[in-house]
Motif scaffolding. Structure first.
Motif, PDB file in Angstrom:
ATOM      1  N   HIS A 168       0.821  -1.221   0.000  1.00 15.80           N
ATOM      2  CA  HIS A 168       0.000   0.000   0.000  1.00 15.80           C
ATOM      3  C   HIS A 168       0.847   1.260   0.000  1.00 15.80           C
ATOM      4  O   HIS A 168       0.474   2.266  -0.611  1.00 15.80           O
ATOM      5  CB  HIS A 168      -0.967  -0.021   1.180  1.00 15.80           C
ATOM      6  N   HIS A 191      -4.527   1.544 -10.633  1.00 16.49           N
ATOM      7  CA  HIS A 191      -5.786   1.380  -9.917  1.00 16.49           C
ATOM      8  C   HIS A 191      -6.239  -0.085  -9.997  1.00 16.49           C
ATOM      9  O   HIS A 191      -6.697  -0.653  -9.014  1.00 16.49           O
ATOM     10  CB  HIS A 191      -6.842   2.324 -10.511  1.00 16.49           C
ATOM     11  N   ILE A 228      -4.252  -2.047  -7.642  1.00 16.88           N
ATOM     12  CA  ILE A 228      -4.659  -1.731  -6.273  1.00 16.88           C
ATOM     13  C   ILE A 228      -5.909  -2.517  -5.894  1.00 16.88           C
ATOM     14  O   ILE A 228      -5.995  -3.088  -4.809  1.00 16.88           O
ATOM     15  CB  ILE A 228      -4.901  -0.213  -6.141  1.00 16.88           C
ATOM     16  N   ILE A 229      -6.863  -2.587  -6.834  1.00 10.14           N
ATOM     17  CA  ILE A 229      -8.100  -3.323  -6.540  1.00 10.14           C
ATOM     18  C   ILE A 229      -7.802  -4.807  -6.373  1.00 10.14           C
ATOM     19  O   ILE A 229      -8.251  -5.448  -5.430  1.00 10.14           O
ATOM     20  CB  ILE A 229      -9.144  -3.096  -7.655  1.00 10.14           C
ATOM     21  N   ASP A 288      -7.740  -0.959  -2.049  1.00 12.11           N
ATOM     22  CA  ASP A 288      -8.539   0.205  -2.449  1.00 12.11           C
ATOM     23  C   ASP A 288      -9.269   0.884  -1.299  1.00 12.11           C
ATOM     24  O   ASP A 288      -9.783   1.976  -1.473  1.00 12.11           O
ATOM     25  CB  ASP A 288      -9.501  -0.141  -3.598  1.00 12.11           C
ATOM     26  N   SER A 289      -9.308   0.250  -0.120  1.00 18.43           N
ATOM     27  CA  SER A 289      -9.994   0.936   0.972  1.00 18.43           C
ATOM     28  C   SER A 289      -9.019   1.693   1.874  1.00 18.43           C
ATOM     29  O   SER A 289      -9.433   2.361   2.809  1.00 18.43           O
ATOM     30  CB  SER A 289     -10.789  -0.072   1.800  1.00 18.43           C
ATOM     31  N   ALA A 307      -6.721   5.759  -1.403  1.00 22.61           N
ATOM     32  CA  ALA A 307      -7.957   6.331  -1.935  1.00 22.61           C
ATOM     33  C   ALA A 307      -7.786   7.836  -2.166  1.00 22.61           C
ATOM     34  O   ALA A 307      -8.213   8.357  -3.193  1.00 22.61           O
ATOM     35  CB  ALA A 307      -9.108   6.046  -0.985  1.00 22.61           C
ATOM     36  N   LEU A 311      -5.799   8.353  -5.205  1.00 23.66           N
ATOM     37  CA  LEU A 311      -6.587   8.042  -6.406  1.00 23.66           C
ATOM     38  C   LEU A 311      -7.540   9.178  -6.746  1.00 23.66           C
ATOM     39  O   LEU A 311      -7.683   9.559  -7.913  1.00 23.66           O
ATOM     40  CB  LEU A 311      -7.381   6.746  -6.196  1.00 23.66           C
ATOM     41  N   ILE A 353     -14.908   7.519  -6.384  1.00 22.30           N
ATOM     42  CA  ILE A 353     -13.997   6.879  -5.429  1.00 22.30           C
ATOM     43  C   ILE A 353     -14.160   7.490  -4.048  1.00 22.30           C
ATOM     44  O   ILE A 353     -14.208   6.795  -3.036  1.00 22.30           O
ATOM     45  CB  ILE A 353     -12.542   7.004  -5.919  1.00 22.30           C
TER      46      ILE A 353
END
Length: 765
Positions: free
Chosen positions: A393, A416, A419-420, A425-426, A431, A434, A450
DNA sequence: ATAGGGTTAG
């Protein structure tokens, strides 16, 4: 006795000499075969398995012990659970051990405390501390070191009990403990624990007991007052836990290098920089020399203070002591040099390291990106992938700003995707990055999408979204988000006010801007910086309150820079105030004599006013000074490919087609009522030539290329590196009306959305 | 039993 038995005997007398699983298994088998399997021998085997970190085998023995487990068996199983990350099991076995009447010894507390720390359960940890004191273990080196580590981590334990119930997946393949006992609520346990060990005080020495009681009372203060620790502010908790940390340290009869390193790291990480540095000096008095742990705790302090001299001193010390190949120190050094804007030195340190782990890669990537070396950052990111180090991360949140600043949407989208897939992504950091990336790449709707999906907002995520709206001219969305942020109790900082003031300036909201400017200084006690002044001055200029803007800039409590004056100069051009323009230019040329843009701007102002002689004089002055304006350049990304249009350059393969389309477009525009604003073009050019010159502006070439190369209905995004000129703004409005689609032009990180003949920011461009 | 890296910025 045969040789096998002799060997077994030697091994059992010295259990730590068993180094492999197969050796341990053989020993276990021999003992079972010779029916020597007494509980104490089995416990020894258990401790061997535990030493080798074999939880499954340890549990098999533990669960088959014929009689109540010995101290050794308990200790072994507790340690093994802790090192397997099964902290709840570790603590529950600790409780069961106490319940079975066994007294824990100094070997077990480090594991138990580590479990409390990693389970983020400080309250349980404090109770264990009470137990330690009553058992007279408060003077054991290893136990105290573990205690200090726990208190030094209080800031990361804030959420409390988040990981209390371990991931059930981790239990797969491991036999269930025979009885978990009453451990469903770990906060009930300490009382029971206290009762069980209360008896021990009776045998204690009076002096020691009063000492112990004093300590227990101090440590339990929070709970005795009937308050939960949530009632206390972060500041109070900080001093409370840092106090506990120091108290443990001061009470220790003997301290080793680990003790010093722990207390230094605890202070350094909790903002007590001076104390941490003082302790490094004191450490010398105890005849201990700073080691690699000490250095990597101290280096981040100099990175934060941007103290290159001290940082280099540490670097020298590290080299002299052979610590320069240490990845921990290496990463700290990379970060320190980068924070001191010495990225070259960061790279040098990076290449000198014999091997790189995830963190050293992250440090060099972040170092490049934070210093604006985006391509280098991306290069390192790529090399990291090649080196088969999985980005985490931190890697993603470090690299994302590179895509944002380079406006490389295709790269940002690819990342992205990664990342997912990695389920990052959380993460708030990612975030926020992004949101910023999509906004900067022109996709304000995706940015909001997002943002809306985030579960948790911090000040940065709010600011990223507000700034996104501000850059896209959606001032009211920006302001309403800012209000929501305040309502939700998030305190805006310096950057957040920059964002909301930028939004106001973009939409010409003078009253709102003053409100926020005053709120910033009065309610939040933030001293306005250059950026805040610039936003307000820019706004006053845009709406035509030029004199007011001039006064405002002149009254700034810091020296205005060239950029502040040049926004006013640009406003003078729009509002055609030559007198003030000359006054402003004078100021501008004193603070920033090399500002090419200012010369061009003033010369354009003269041209527009028909003062050709003055305009020419300026151009000649520029030439004599050897200043050359870089040609305007616009670029457009189509199907992952970037097409650049440099003014005057005809090398684009579709140049002729673009010109044809431009001609048709211009005719249609003029039929719709477009009148080219040719006032700023040099007067000695033919009228027809002037029309052509305006048409071939780089951004108009790019827009036309977008129209002929993308399917109808697609949004066209153009990125430009020069301030949009008056004519371009008007022309783009007409073009958007004719082609019936949205055209987004990015101009100095400011977006203009053109649709149906209108611009999102009205006429306050 | 101890250490290092991250998001917003005319």
């Amino acid at each position: 006795m045969n040789t096998t038995q002799n060997l077994c005997k030697t091994l059992l007398q010295n259990p730590s000499s068993v180094k492999s699983k197969s050796q341990a298994k053989q020993l276990h088998a021999q003992i079972l075969r010779t029916s020597l399997s007494s509980p104490s021998l089995l416990s020894t085997i258990l401790s061997i398995y535990s030493n080798l970190n074999l939880l499954h085998d340890s549990l098999l023995i533990f669960n088959s012990l014929p009689s109540p487990p010995t101290i050794l068996a308990w200790k072994s199983i507790i340690r093994c659970y802790t090192s397997h990350g099964l902290f709840l099991h570790s603590l529950s076995f600790f409780i069961q051990m106490l319940a079975s009447g066994k007294y824990p010894d100094h070997n077990v507390f480090p594991s138990v405390l580590k479990s409390c720390t990693l389970m983020k359960d400080l309250r349980f940890g404090e109770s264990v501390h009470g137990c330690i004191i009553r058992l007279g273990m408060g003077f054991d080196l290893y136990t105290c070191n573990a205690l200090m580590n726990m208190y030094s981590k209080f800031w990361s334990l804030e959420e409390g009990g988040v990981q209390r119930f371990c991931d059930s997946k981790m239990l797969g393949g491991i036999p269930e403990p025979r009885e978990i006992g009453k451990c469903s609520n770990s906060h009930d346990l300490p009382c029971e624990l206290d009762e069980r060990i209360a008896g021990i005080d009776q045998n204690g020495d009076l002096n020691q007991m009063s000492n112990i009681l004093y300590q227990v009372n101090t440590y339990k203060k929070v709970f005795d007052e009937g308050k939960t620790s949530d009632v206390y502010s972060k500041k109070e908790k900080e001093s409370y836990y840092l106090g506990s940390l120091r108290k443990v340290f001061e009470m220790m009869p003997k301290r080793d290098i680990v003790s010093w390193n722990t207390v230094i790291a605890g202070n350094a990480q909790n903002g007590m920089h001076e104390d941490a540095l003082m302790m490094v000096r004191e450490m010398g008095n105890a005849d201990l020399r700073p080691d690699s742990f000490t250095l990597s705790s101290v280096l981040p302090i100099f990175a934060e203070y941007v103290n290159l001299l001290k940082g280099k001193e540490i670097h020298g010390y590290a080299i002299r002591n052979g610590y320069d190949a240490d990845v921990f120190i290496g990463s700290s050094l990379i970060d320190m040099y980068a924070k001191c804007t010495r990225v070259d030195d960061s790279c040098r340190v990076f290449y000198m390291l014999p091997q790189h782990d995830g963190i050293s890669w992250n440090s060099i990537i972040a170092g490049c990106v934070q210093n604006g070396m985006f391509d280098e950052g991306l290069k390192f990111f790529q090399q990291m992938l090649v080196a088969k180090i999985k980005p985490n991360h931190v890697s993603f949140s470090s690299i994302m700003p590179a895509c944002a600043h380079l406006t490389t949407l295709h790269l940002g989208k690819q990342l992205h995707g990664c990342i997912i897939r990695s389920r990052f992504d959380s993460n708030v950091f990612i975030a926020s990055a992004l949101v910023d990336m999509y906004a900067k790449c022109g996709n304000i709707r995706t940015a909001r999408w997002i943002f809306d999906k985030m579960e948790l907002y911090d000040m940065v995520s709010w600011t990223a979204m507000i700034m996104g709206y501000a850059l896209h001219g959606h001032a009211y969305d920006a302001i309403s988000l800012f209000k929501r942020m305040e309502v939700e109790g998030v305190k805006p900082n310096y950057v957040a006010f920059m964002a909301v003031l930028t939004a106001c300036s973009h939409a010409g909201l003078v009253d709102e801007a003053w409100k926020y400017f005053n709120s910033m200084t009065q309610d939040y006690r933030i001293i306005p910086g250059l950026e805040h002044y610039a936003a307000v001055a820019d706004l006053l200029g845009r709406v035509g309150r030029l004199e007011e803007a001039y006064e405002f800039i002149s009254d700034m409590h810091i020296e205005p820079t060239g950029s502040v004056w040049s926004t006013l100069l640009a406003a003078c051009r729009v509002h055609k105030n030559i007198e003030l323009a000359e006054k402003v230019s004078k100021k501008l040329f004193t603070v920033d004599p090399e500002n090419i843009g200012a010369y061009v701007l003033l010369s354009n102002i003269y041209s527009a006013a028909g003062r050709w002689k003055d305009a020419r004089k300026l151009r000649i002055a520029m030439r004599d000074k050897g200043m050359k304006k870089k040609p305007a350049c616009s670029w457009i990304e189509i199907k992952n490919k970037v097409h650049a249009f440099v003014a005057g350059d005809k090398s684009h393969p579709y140049y002729d087609r673009i010109n044809e389309a431009l001609k048709v477009l211009l005719e249609q525009m003029e039929r719709e009522g477009y009148v080219p604003d040719t006032t700023e073009v040099l007067h000695d050019v033919e009228e027809e030539q002037k029309r052509y010159l305006l048409c071939s502006h780089s951004e108009r070439l790019a827009i036309t290329f977008g129209i002929i190369s993308t399917p109808a209905g697609t949004t066209i995004r153009v990125t430009k590196n020069l301030r949009v000129c008056v004519d371009c703004h008007t022309a783009t409005k007409f073009i958007s009306k004719i082609v019936g689609r949205e055209i987004v032009v990015r101009d100095n990180s400011r977006f203009h959305h053109f649709k149906d003949g209108k611009c999102s920011c009205g006429d306050f461009w």
